[in-house]
Design a protein around this motif. Structure first.
Motif, PDB file in Angstrom:
ATOM      1  N   GLU A  47       0.821  -1.211   0.000  1.00 54.92           N
ATOM      2  CA  GLU A  47       0.000   0.000   0.000  1.00 54.92           C
ATOM      3  C   GLU A  47       0.855   1.262   0.000  1.00 54.92           C
ATOM      4  N   HIS A  48       2.058   1.190   0.567  1.00 57.21           N
ATOM      5  CA  HIS A  48       2.958   2.347   0.507  1.00 57.21           C
ATOM      6  C   HIS A  48       3.464   2.549  -0.914  1.00 57.21           C
ATOM      7  N   ALA A  49       3.774   1.454  -1.609  1.00 61.64           N
ATOM      8  CA  ALA A  49       4.182   1.581  -3.009  1.00 61.64           C
ATOM      9  C   ALA A  49       3.070   2.233  -3.822  1.00 61.64           C
ATOM     10  N   ALA A  50       1.823   1.865  -3.546  1.00 63.11           N
ATOM     11  CA  ALA A  50       0.688   2.433  -4.271  1.00 63.11           C
ATOM     12  C   ALA A  50       0.544   3.929  -4.010  1.00 63.11           C
ATOM     13  N   GLU A  51       0.662   4.344  -2.724  1.00 63.64           N
ATOM     14  CA  GLU A  51       0.503   5.768  -2.420  1.00 63.64           C
ATOM     15  C   GLU A  51       1.665   6.596  -2.966  1.00 63.64           C
ATOM     16  N   SER A  52       2.802   5.934  -3.190  1.00 70.68           N
ATOM     17  CA  SER A  52       3.972   6.617  -3.743  1.00 70.68           C
ATOM     18  C   SER A  52       3.939   6.666  -5.266  1.00 70.68           C
ATOM     19  N   GLY A  53       2.961   5.981  -5.868  1.00 69.54           N
ATOM     20  CA  GLY A  53       2.894   5.914  -7.323  1.00 69.54           C
ATOM     21  C   GLY A  53       4.003   5.093  -7.924  1.00 69.54           C
ATOM     22  N   SER A  54       4.470   4.092  -7.174  1.00 69.35           N
ATOM     23  CA  SER A  54       5.611   3.282  -7.613  1.00 69.35           C
ATOM     24  C   SER A  54       5.180   1.853  -7.903  1.00 69.35           C
ATOM     25  N   GLU A  55       5.875   1.214  -8.831  1.00 68.06           N
ATOM     26  CA  GLU A  55       5.619  -0.191  -9.124  1.00 68.06           C
ATOM     27  C   GLU A  55       6.198  -1.070  -8.019  1.00 68.06           C
ATOM     28  N   ILE A  56       5.605  -2.247  -7.866  1.00 64.79           N
ATOM     29  CA  ILE A  56       6.141  -3.221  -6.910  1.00 64.79           C
ATOM     30  C   ILE A  56       7.516  -3.666  -7.391  1.00 64.79           C
ATOM     31  N   PRO A  57       8.558  -3.535  -6.577  1.00 60.83           N
ATOM     32  CA  PRO A  57       9.898  -3.917  -7.033  1.00 60.83           C
ATOM     33  C   PRO A  57      10.049  -5.433  -7.168  1.00 60.83           C
ATOM     34  N   ASP A  58      10.929  -5.831  -8.082  1.00 55.66           N
ATOM     35  CA  ASP A  58      11.203  -7.257  -8.276  1.00 55.66           C
ATOM     36  C   ASP A  58      12.141  -7.804  -7.210  1.00 55.66           C
ATOM     37  N   ASN A  59      12.971  -6.939  -6.661  1.00 54.66           N
ATOM     38  CA  ASN A  59      13.918  -7.312  -5.614  1.00 54.66           C
ATOM     39  C   ASN A  59      13.895  -6.233  -4.541  1.00 54.66           C
ATOM     40  N   PRO A  60      14.322  -6.552  -3.317  1.00 52.47           N
ATOM     41  CA  PRO A  60      14.371  -5.523  -2.273  1.00 52.47           C
ATOM     42  C   PRO A  60      15.213  -4.327  -2.707  1.00 52.47           C
TER      43      PRO A  60
END
Length: 269
Positions: A68-81
């Motif tokens: 949900e933080h990635a979503a609020e940041s407008g960022s894609e889910i990363p493939d790796n940490p």
């Protein structure tokens, strides 16, 4: 066990926190070298000042690790940490001030579960990862968003915006791993001036704690005493409308279930 680092009689000590919250049973030995090298004595000492539970060997941090933080940041889910590192000058104690730097006007809070590594980790498997954890504490990954994000200030390299003095409060105690068998089932919050800003669960991590240790140890040797800040949930200040920045006079609290409450006042530099 709940372990604290503290001053008593003007001397720094480690101790097992007692139920009154005001005293600790002194620990002899070195904490991060392993349980065999430290023992809890019968000597109880008053806690005159609470310090961060340890002085980390390294401070490793993970960005965009909650869906949900990635979503609020407008960022894609990363493939790796996504790894970044905070410098040693960021370490801060419970109740000590977080200073708003002279050169930033966009200072944000981030509640994070902090993993403390207890023994050297290299090429660790997911199945074995939690055996390398000494314990857990609360962290506030304080961030100067202008320095983190604006290109003219070097934005895009997280380390600068994350590494102002005092930008990594840790505490109030280290809870040993045996008391938290599943670190991805904990509620965590940020409370700013009495208002809850973040309220979520570590179960929303994209990469859970074993996955982080497996991934990080595949490319680096993680030394004992290293801490891993595991990311923050949604509700950060920069993603709000309008944005919410910390300011002098504020009080910010990070609470994590089974660990405790990390509180810091906010002052001007």
């Amino acid at each position: 066990m709940r372990i604290v680092r503290f001053l008593s009689g003007g001397t720094e000590h480690l101790g097992q926190l007692l139920d009154d919250g005001k005293s600790a049973r002194k620990i002899e030995g070195t904490l991060i070298a392993g349980p065999a090298t430290w023992t809890v004595t019968d000597k109880a000492l008053p806690i005159e000042k609470l310090l961060s539970p340890l002085v980390p060997t390294d401070i490793l941090c993970i960005g965009l690790n909650y869906r949900e933080h990635a979503a609020e940041s407008g960022s894609e889910i990363p493939d790796n940490p996504m790894l970044f590192i905070k410098s040693s000058n960021t370490l801060n104690n419970p109740f000590d001030p977080i200073q708003i730097p002279r050169r930033s006007s966009e200072v944000d809070y981030e509640a994070e579960l902090c993993v403390v590594i207890g023994k050297t980790a290299k090429h660790v498997s997911r199945a074995d990862a939690l055996n390398y954890v000494l314990g857990y504490t609360c962290a506030n990954d304080v961030s100067a968003r202008d320095w983190q994000r604006q290109k003219k200030l070097g934005g895009g390299q997280f380390a600068r915006g994350k590494s102002f003095d005092g930008f990594c409060p840790l505490g109030p105690c280290l809870v040993t791993a045996d008391e938290i068998p599943n670190p991805n089932a904990l509620r965590l919050k940020t409370i700013l001036n009495g208002q809850t800003m973040q309220d979520h669960t570590t179960g929303d991590m994209i990469f859970d704690v074993p996955a982080l240790i497996e991934s990080l140890s595949s490319t680096m040797t993680i030394k004992p005493g290293t801490v891993i800040l595991t990311g923050t949930p949604q509700g950060v200040g920069f993603a709000r409308t309008p944005p919410v920045w910390m300011k002098a006079g504020d009080t910010v609290v990070v609470e994590i279930e089974k660990i405790g409450r990390l509180e810091n006042p906010v002052t001007a530099e």
